[in-house]
Design an enzyme around this catalytic site. Structure first.
Site, short mmCIF file in Angstrom:
data_model
loop_
_atom_site.label_atom_id
_atom_site.label_comp_id
_atom_site.label_asym_id
_atom_site.label_seq_id
_atom_site.Cartn_x
_atom_site.Cartn_y
_atom_site.Cartn_z
N ARG A 24 0.82 -1.22 0.00
CA ARG A 24 0.00 0.00 0.00
C ARG A 24 0.85 1.27 0.00
NH1 ARG A 24 -5.47 -0.89 1.94
NH2 ARG A 24 -6.07 -2.72 0.76
N ARG A 28 -3.56 6.47 1.09
CA ARG A 28 -4.13 7.67 1.70
C ARG A 28 -3.23 8.40 2.69
NH1 ARG A 28 -9.53 4.77 3.45
NH2 ARG A 28 -8.00 3.10 3.39
N ARG A 37 -6.86 11.27 -6.03
CA ARG A 37 -8.14 10.57 -5.90
C ARG A 37 -9.31 11.56 -5.97
NH1 ARG A 37 -9.97 7.60 -0.55
NH2 ARG A 37 -10.23 9.78 -0.07
N ASP A 74 -6.48 -2.90 -7.48
CA ASP A 74 -7.03 -3.56 -6.30
C ASP A 74 -7.24 -5.03 -6.61
OD1 ASP A 74 -8.15 -2.69 -3.53
OD2 ASP A 74 -9.49 -4.24 -4.25
N TYR A 151 -14.62 -12.18 -0.24
CA TYR A 151 -15.29 -10.91 -0.59
C TYR A 151 -16.51 -11.16 -1.48
CZ TYR A 151 -11.49 -8.22 1.45
OH TYR A 151 -10.61 -7.66 2.34
#
Ligand code: CP3
Length: 351
Positions: A24, A28, A37, A74, A151
């Site tokens: 990652r 963020r 973003r 992703d 998921y």
């Protein structure tokens, strides 16, 4: 290639210093990531616009002396391409509009066409390779079939994997059918990324650690084995190294190393020196500082980096990383302390 430390360490060839990157690393915690973003409007548009995916892939490399780039994307792009309807919202996380609930849902799933439905990923890979211009190698990735299945069945993130485990223990054959389709898709997906130019691949098995030892072998590792066997890995200097990462998989390192992968990713729960004793010469090791350590004072971060380097010991075959992804609260200045400490303490065998 101007900097081959990362690929050399994966293949256990000599290196001048231990290579380092971060799961990652584009994310963020970086203000420039948040700005891009914002410009994209949302996370999925960012993933699906190659110019913007390329921009955020390169952002951490412009700040830090990282030895590898990882494709910005992703793991949930595959189920999205299968028609499950993905959305990713701040604070809520990923959600599928049409999760897999019934036998018919599983039978209806098809392997997506890589260029038609996931062409935006391959376009991003080609663009990033061209923009990197040999600066550092580019890592491609996918989720493991088991992790993707959780998921797809739960419809998003889960704490207890209730629906997935119910299916596993009530209708195991049906879950195997789902895992087969996903494993074929992951193999095609990674081969398409390799054809587009990624120079190493990593399989993220984020939720393999919630399984029993027996179920890990049959519901997770078995499908990662299928993928390792099906990849166009190439030979000699053109070999594309494969990294397997099961979070919470410390109990199963020997079995993972036996798949024929090139390296194992480690979370922070195991001493890397112990892991090395267990896998011997079979694979390289990637890891494994606790991401929360990036909240410690600088001297504590440096001490931990030194400890992990010493624990691994002499010789090549170590790629420094965190034991899981960096979190959004981390001060970007701490990342520089971490990256620079790895190079400083590992250069010319000073540790
Ligand atoms: O490592 C990198 O920098 C490459 C990019 C990358 C992302 N996700 C970007 C991302 C990678 C390799 C992933 C993998 C991924 N995605 C995994 C496996 C790795 C792991 O962390 O265990 C998983 C389980 C996912 C699924 C997923 N996607 C989750 C749980 C989330 C977080 C949701 C949240 O709000 O915290 C995402 C979204 C996501 N993927 C973000 C990023 C940077 C944050 C989205 C945003 O910008 O709002």
């Amino acid at each position: 290639m101007k900097n081959s430390r990362f690929l050399n360490a994966l293949l256990r060839k000599p290196v001048d210093a231990t290579p380092v990157w971060m799961m990652r690393q584009a994310g963020r915690y970086l203000p420039e990531y948040r700005a891009t973003r914002e410009k994209a409007g949302d996370f999925l548009t960012l993933c699906k616009t190659p110019e913007l995916a390329c921009e955020v892939t390169l952002q951490p490399l412009d700040r830090y002396a990282l030895d590898a780039a990882i494709l910005f994307s992703d793991i949930l792009t595959i189920p999205d391409a299968m028609g499950l309807g993905l959305s990713v919202n701040e604070g809520i996380g990923p959600r599928f509009e049409r999760p897999v609930k019934t036998e018919q849902d599983i039978k209806n799933l098809a392997v997506p066409d890589m260029e038609d439905e996931l062409g935006y990923v391959m376009n991003a890979v080609r663009l990033i390779r061209s923009e990197l211009n040999g600066r550092v190698p580019l890592i491609g990735f996918s989720g493991s079939p088991w992790t993707l299945a959780t998921y797809m069945i739960e419809g998003g993130s889960s704490k207890d994997f209730r629906e997935t485990k119910t299916l596993m223990y009530q209708q195991p054959d049906l879950l195997h059918q789902l895992l087969e389709t996903v494993a074929h898709s992951v193999t095609d997906y990674l081969n398409a990324q390799i054809a587009a130019g990624v120079q190493a691949v990593m399989i993220f098995d984020t939720w393999g650690g919630v399984l029993t030892t027996r179920d890990y072998a049959s519901f997770s590792l078995r499908y990662m084995q299928q993928i390792v066997d099906g990849l166009n890995k190439g030979n000699g200097d053109d070999r594309i190294p494969v990294i397997l990462f099961t979070k919470g998989g410390g109990l199963w390192l020997e079995q993972m190393a036996d798949t024929g992968c090139d390296a194992l990713g480690l979370d922070w729960s195991i001493e890397i020196g112990e892991a090395r004793k267990r896998v011997g010469d079979k694979v390289a090791l990637q890891g494994n500082m606790d991401p929360a350590m990036l909240r410690a004072p600088n001297e504590r971060i440096r001490e931990e980096v030194k400890h992990i380097l010493n624990s691994y010991g002499e010789g090549s075959g170590h790629i420094f990383n965190l034991g899981h992804g960096i979190t959004p609260d981390i001060d970007p200045a701490k990342v520089e302390v971490y990256v620079d400490a790895v190079h400083e303490f590992s250069r010319r065998g000073c540790c």
